[in-house]
Scaffold this motif. Structure first.
Motif, PDB file in Angstrom:
ATOM      1  N   UNK A  71      29.243  46.055  73.058  1.00 12.40           N
ATOM      2  CA  UNK A  71      28.567  47.096  72.273  1.00 12.40           C
ATOM      3  C   UNK A  71      28.533  46.796  70.781  1.00 12.40           C
ATOM      4  N   UNK A  72      29.134  45.705  70.377  1.00 13.70           N
ATOM      5  CA  UNK A  72      29.138  45.392  68.939  1.00 13.70           C
ATOM      6  C   UNK A  72      27.697  45.228  68.456  1.00 13.70           C
ATOM      7  N   UNK A  73      27.436  45.701  67.276  1.00 11.82           N
ATOM      8  CA  UNK A  73      26.115  45.502  66.685  1.00 11.82           C
ATOM      9  C   UNK A  73      26.135  44.139  65.980  1.00 11.82           C
ATOM     10  N   UNK A  74      25.484  43.147  66.548  1.00 18.83           N
ATOM     11  CA  UNK A  74      25.651  41.790  66.016  1.00 18.83           C
ATOM     12  C   UNK A  74      25.058  41.602  64.635  1.00 18.83           C
ATOM     13  N   UNK A  75      24.245  42.541  64.198  1.00 21.88           N
ATOM     14  CA  UNK A  75      23.684  42.375  62.861  1.00 21.88           C
ATOM     15  C   UNK A  75      24.313  43.349  61.866  1.00 21.88           C
ATOM     16  N   UNK A  76      25.408  43.953  62.275  1.00 20.64           N
ATOM     17  CA  UNK A  76      26.056  44.822  61.291  1.00 20.64           C
ATOM     18  C   UNK A  76      27.574  44.859  61.411  1.00 20.64           C
TER      19      UNK A  76
END
Lengths: 770, 290
Positions: B161-166
């Motif tokens: 669920x990590x937001x890869x762009x933030x």
């Protein structure tokens, strides 16, 4: 018992440190890939992505335009002469011409200013293929409807062997009990830690190739032949080699392609495989389907054996014709029986070619036979140890396939293994889940005939004593690939000369500076190269004694030399140093040089294939292992292994033990984990050390290595081999221990946790045993 | 096998790192230990134009106990930091042991716990034991910070669920808890350097011989680490016995949905879940956090 000659040796029989130990341990040793030459280019090979395909076109124009690309070559730039182990089966081209025959087959090559550019250039070569149906199942390779891989080998039959000795049918008719079992051996890979590398360069018309090779001479022979060069204009040499195990015994695209690229560019070209390319090049263990039938009398005495095998050779012969013969030939060694039939079909498939791997052809059939023998023993209610001792080969006997066995302590090996493993206390008395197994092995101490047809001696050596006598250099073509032959041969030279090991230097495995030797394969160097070295050392010693006699005015026959001292056994006042005598020799007579060469006696029978398996001497070994099986998961835990060897006189006990440990390490991996797997397109699924699982240090069992007294009359000082023979018993030994522990037979390699789990599950589902 | 060219950043502060992740967007990859990323880069499986290394962020390397929060493991702690942590030895030896079962010593020296989680491989060794111990993680963005229970972090193979762009994963927290025992059993085809065929982690809360509660997490038998809820329900409030644990093992294997691959068949894996679950339960019940 054989004749045991106890000699008082000064240098051999001692665990002297390895001559290259310091360089290797400190990282100073330079391997072939570490070599750098001015203006050196890097080369890589483009390989086939298909198991079987027609090459429609190859367009190298885009690749040639890339900055830093110096040459792009295909079959058009290479000799089209085929190569392989023997003229009847020269079936491999430097680069594929019409078709590619396995995923990894050689299509083109590039030479560039750096490695990165090579990958860009390879990606820019456009090859148009027409994919063809592939032969992937060896058991159906000979079917009528299968595609033809080599037009000249009908129905994909690479080799068919039928050997028949005595009368097997009559033996089965007379037998108290006849049993047939089928086992499957597996494709495994040698996995040397050092990847293959070759750096080629030309000086005018002379080609020099540094290669990580097991046999500079064999490479020289085939490279010269391919390029139409006199052998004298091809120099092949090595630096240190990080293991071979049979996989570096034949030249590859690295030598052939590198030579062409170096010629075109006029610059040295370094080529190498990465780990995945090593797996694709392969030449590892064949997959083998082995059906064995034996007849025994009521005591378990073997009367006759029929071995009926099919072998998956892959796309080319490689060294595999020898492998195919070895597979049956070596079955007759450890046990005595008079009647033997061997049928073998080696088939082509569109998979990587198989070749020689430690124990060359013999380990899988040995696994099959040892498992088969345990099945018979169980059926007849005979202790597995007893049935082996009953049948054990005796010294000075001849096998049904006409191998002369001189020294042989098979029975003593078994008896000692029985004793030191506690067999009698353990057998039948181990706790649940534990089992104990036994198996035997035997191997050649060098092949009786050369690797290709020639009348050259098998080994030659030269020793040059330094001008002031403080050092002597052994020149030998013998090839140290990590096993320690440089060390052992220097010990032997010093022993023969009456010199010290510490003063020995060695120049080895260079076709230009060292005398011819066939190299490191068939466990040949201690006996064969050693015989040549002994002769060279004795020639030095004789010259030393002659001039020492002049210096001392004392009869040469009353003088001796030992550990660098010239002395008279009967007169303590008569003494000179080796240095004094050697210097005097040089001043008065010039270089002090000794030379030796070795050719084995004429061996073997007259039948087709009689040469394969002949040897001046055979090692023998018995192994006992104790395993623990997790009944619920099938996990195999090898607890202890006891290895008892008959390998004649031991030159360096520490190195011998290292060979036993190393062989067991490989045997453990092959037995339990190692398996090259393919998808349904013939692509390797696990060309890496993560999913092709060789053992790690923590996987090793406790190893107990022991010897029996033995002296081999055909070997210098009574030596025999150890390097490959120690690999032979292991797979069968573990299978038999699992059989003892759980009562289930694992009939294919690797034995594997899931296979044990499945066998136990199936037995549970079938209900209680009878 | 060469690393492609890329811009390399080694920010000095977490805030700077988060800004870079946001500013560079999908063209950037975050580098921790590199044991997965470097291989993917060399094989061309990912082709970022920038790599943001967390190597300067030493505050992400500590393993400490924070009263009221629990054991806080910095995301950059290496596997061997977990193996050798006296705090984990004292409180959750099972986590150290699980880390020790991972890969080989070389990888354990470089690879990080945060990287192991974000990489989200179904056979990873750390998620099952961390989930069994009810761990949660902190994801920090340029303007945000959120906590996520680890059991809901993974969404599929290589997906989370990590937001890869933030976002950057900064810490793993093992909350203070009542559990009395936990362990991770790994089944692999070699003793070192082998991926799990099946892994089972359990944590139990015992009151005498009564199982007050248990958490069972299965690895390598589902697209994500999966809780064996049926088995947990079956155990709750019961007095433990070998028979009960065997039943729990059967129930656990019903929660798995393994695939057949190069390391083993689905059928084998299902049975391994059964065996490892009952063994892990017994170990955690009788030996504590091991």
């Amino acid at each position: 018992m054989s004749e045991t000659v106890k000699q008082d040796h000064a240098v051999i029989g001692k665990s002297v440190p390895k001559i290259d130990g310091r360089e290797k341990v400190t990282g100073a040793a330079r391997y072939t890939a570490d070599l750098k030459f001015p203006n050196m280019l890097f080369g890589k090979i483009l390989t086939s992505p298909f198991a079987h395909a027609r090459i429609i076109s190859i367009d190298t124009s885009e690749a040639e335009k890339i900055p830093g690309v110096r040459a792009v070559i295909t079959h058009k730039d290479a000799p089209t002469l085929k190569y392989g182990i023997s003229p009847a089966r020269w079936d491999e081209n430097i680069f594929c011409i019409d078709t590619v025959k396995f995923v990894g087959d050689k299509v083109a090559a590039v030479a560039c200013i750096d490695e990165q550019t090579c990958y860009k250039a390879l990606a820019a070569i456009k090859v148009e293929y027409e994919e063809l149906p592939a032969v992937l199942d060896p058991l159906h390779a000979t079917d009528e409807d299968q595609p033809q891989i080599h037009p000249e080998f009908v129905r994909n039959i690479n080799a068919e062997i039928h050997q028949d000795f005595g009368d097997v049918e009559a033996a089965f008719k007379d037998a108290h009990y006849v049993r047939t079992d089928t086992f499957v051996g597996n494709r495994t890979y040698q996995t040397p830690i050092e990847p293959h590398t070759a750096t080629s360069m030309w000086d005018g018309e002379k080609l020099t190739v540094y290669s990580s090779t097991q046999s500079p001479h064999y490479f020289q022979y085939y490279i010269a032949r391919e390029f139409g060069l006199p052998m004298g204009d091809v120099r092949v040499l090595k630096t240190y080699v990080g293991g071979g195990f049979g996989g570096k015994l034949e030249p590859t695209g690295l030598e052939f392609g590198g030579a062409i690229l170096a010629k075109i560019t006029g610059r040295p070209v370094k080529m190498f495989y990465d780990r995945a390319e090593m797996f694709a090049h392969n030449r590892g263990r064949h997959r083998q389907y082995m059906t064995i039938t034996s007849g025994v009398d009521k005591d378990g005495k073997i009367l006759g054996v029929h071995a009926d095998f099919v072998m998956d050779g892959g796309a080319y012969t490689s060294l595999g014709i020898a492998t195919a013969y070895y597979a049956g030939a070596m079955l007759t060694l450890t046990y005595e029986f008079d009647n033997f039939r061997f049928d073998m079909l080696r088939v082509y498939t569109n998979l990587p070619a198989c070749g020689a791997q430690r124990g060359h052809g013999a380990p899988q059939p040995r696994y099959a036979f040892e498992a088969h023998l345990d099945n018979i023993a169980k059926d007849l209610d005979i202790d597995p140890m007893d049935i082996r001792i009953l049948n054990a080969r005796r010294p000075n006997t001849t096998t049904p396939n006409e191998f002369l066995v001189n020294s042989c302590e098979m029975k003593a090996c078994l008896e000692k293994a029985r004793e030191i493993s506690g067999w009698d206390e353990k057998k039948g008395n181990l706790p649940k889940g534990r089992g104990i197994g036994v198996a035997t092995g035997s191997f050649v101490s060098g092949a009786g005939y050369p690797i290709y047809r020639t009348d050259l001696p098998h080994a030659a050596a030269m020793i040059k004593v330094g001008e002031d006598g403080t050092a002597a250099t052994l020149y030998t073509g013998a090839t140290d690939i990590g096993q320690g032959s440089d060390t052992v041969l220097c010990q032997m030279a010093a022993e023969a000369m009456g010199y010290t090991y510490e003063q020995m230097k060695i120049v080895a495995a260079d076709t230009e500076t060292t005398p011819h030797d066939f190299g490191a394969y068939a466990s040949r160097q201690t006996l064969m190269s050693g015989a040549a070295v002994k002769q060279a050392g004795e020639e030095v010693k004789a010259q030393m004694l002659e001039i020492a006699a002049e210096m001392l005015d004392f009869p040469a026959v009353d003088l001796d030399i030992r550990e660098g001292k010239v002395f008279s056994p009967g007169n303590a006042s008569v003494t000179l140093t080796f240095e004094e005598v050697a210097r005097h020799f040089f001043v008065n007579r010039g270089p002090l040089v000794g030379k030796g060469s070795y050719t084995p006696p004429k061996l073997g029978g007259k039948f087709k294939g009689a040469a394969v398996g002949t040897s001046p001497a055979y090692s023998f070994a018995a192994q006992v292992s104790e395993v623990e099986i997790d009944e619920e998961t099938g996990e195999i835990n090898v607890l202890d292994v006891w290895d008892v060897h008959d390998c004649g006189t031991v030159i360096n006990p520490a190195l011998l033990e290292a060979q036993v440990h190393g062989a067991l390490f490989m045997g453990l991996g092959e037995s339990i984990w190692e398996e090259v797997k393919f998808d349904d397109k013939g692509r390797i699924l696990n060309p890496n050390l993560s999913e092709y699982r060789i053992p790690t240090a923590v996987d090793m069992p406790v190893v107990h290595s022991a010897l029996v007294d033995s002296y081999e009359p055909a070997g210098p000082w009574g030596v025999k081999e150890v390097g490959e023979g120690a690999t032979l018993p292991t797979m069968g030994c573990f299978r038999n221990a699992i059989f003892d522990a759980m009562g289930v037979s694992i009939n294919s390699l690797p034995l594997g946790y899931e296979k044990v789990w499945r066998a136990l599950k199936e037995r549970r589902e079938e209900g209680p045993a009878e | 096998m060469f690393l492609p060219d890329f811009d390399y950043h080694a920010p000095e502060t977490l805030a700077e790192a988060c800004d870079l992740v946001r500013d560079l967007g999908p063209s950037a990859k975050v580098l921790a230990g590199g044991t997965d990323l470097l291989i993917k880069l060399k094989h061309g499986l990912v082709t970022p134009t920038a790599v943001i290394s967390l190597k300067a962020l030493d505050e992400l390397k500590t393993i400490t106990h924070v009263p009221g929060r629990g054991v806080v493991i910095g995301a950059r702690a290496t596997h061997n930091d977990l193996v050798n942590s006296p705090l984990l030895h004292e409180r959750f030896l099972s986590v150290s042991e699980a880390a020790h079962k991972l890969a080989n010593n070389q990888v354990r020296n470089r690879g990080t716990v945060g990287g192991n989680l974000v990489n989200a491989i179904p056979s990873a060794d750390l998620p099952p034991i961390l989930i069994a111990l009810d761990a949660w993680i902190t994801l920090v963005g340029s303007n945000t910070s959120r906590t996520v229970p680890l059991h809901s972090f993974f969404t599929g193979p290589s997906c989370c669920v990590i937001d890869p762009v933030d976002e950057i994963l900064t810490e793993i927290v093992l909350p203070d808890q009542q559990t009395t025992g936990s362990t991770y059993l790994k089944f692999a085809l070699r003793r070192s350097g082998a991926l799990s065929v099946t892994g089972v982690a359990v944590a139990v809360t015992m009151d005498g011989d009564t199982i007050v509660d248990s958490r069972i997490c299965l690895g390598a038998v589902f697209p994500v680490p999966v809780r064996a809820n049926d088995a947990e329900d079956l155990l709750r409030g019961k007095t433990w016995s070998d028979e009960l644990l065997a039943e729990a093992g059967e129930a656990a294997s019903c929660c798995a949905l393994p695939i057949t691959d190069i390391r083993g068949t689905a059928e084998y894996r299902l049975d391994l879940v059964r065996v490892l679950t009952k063994r892990a339960l017994k170990r955690a019940i009788t030996e504590g956090h091991v």
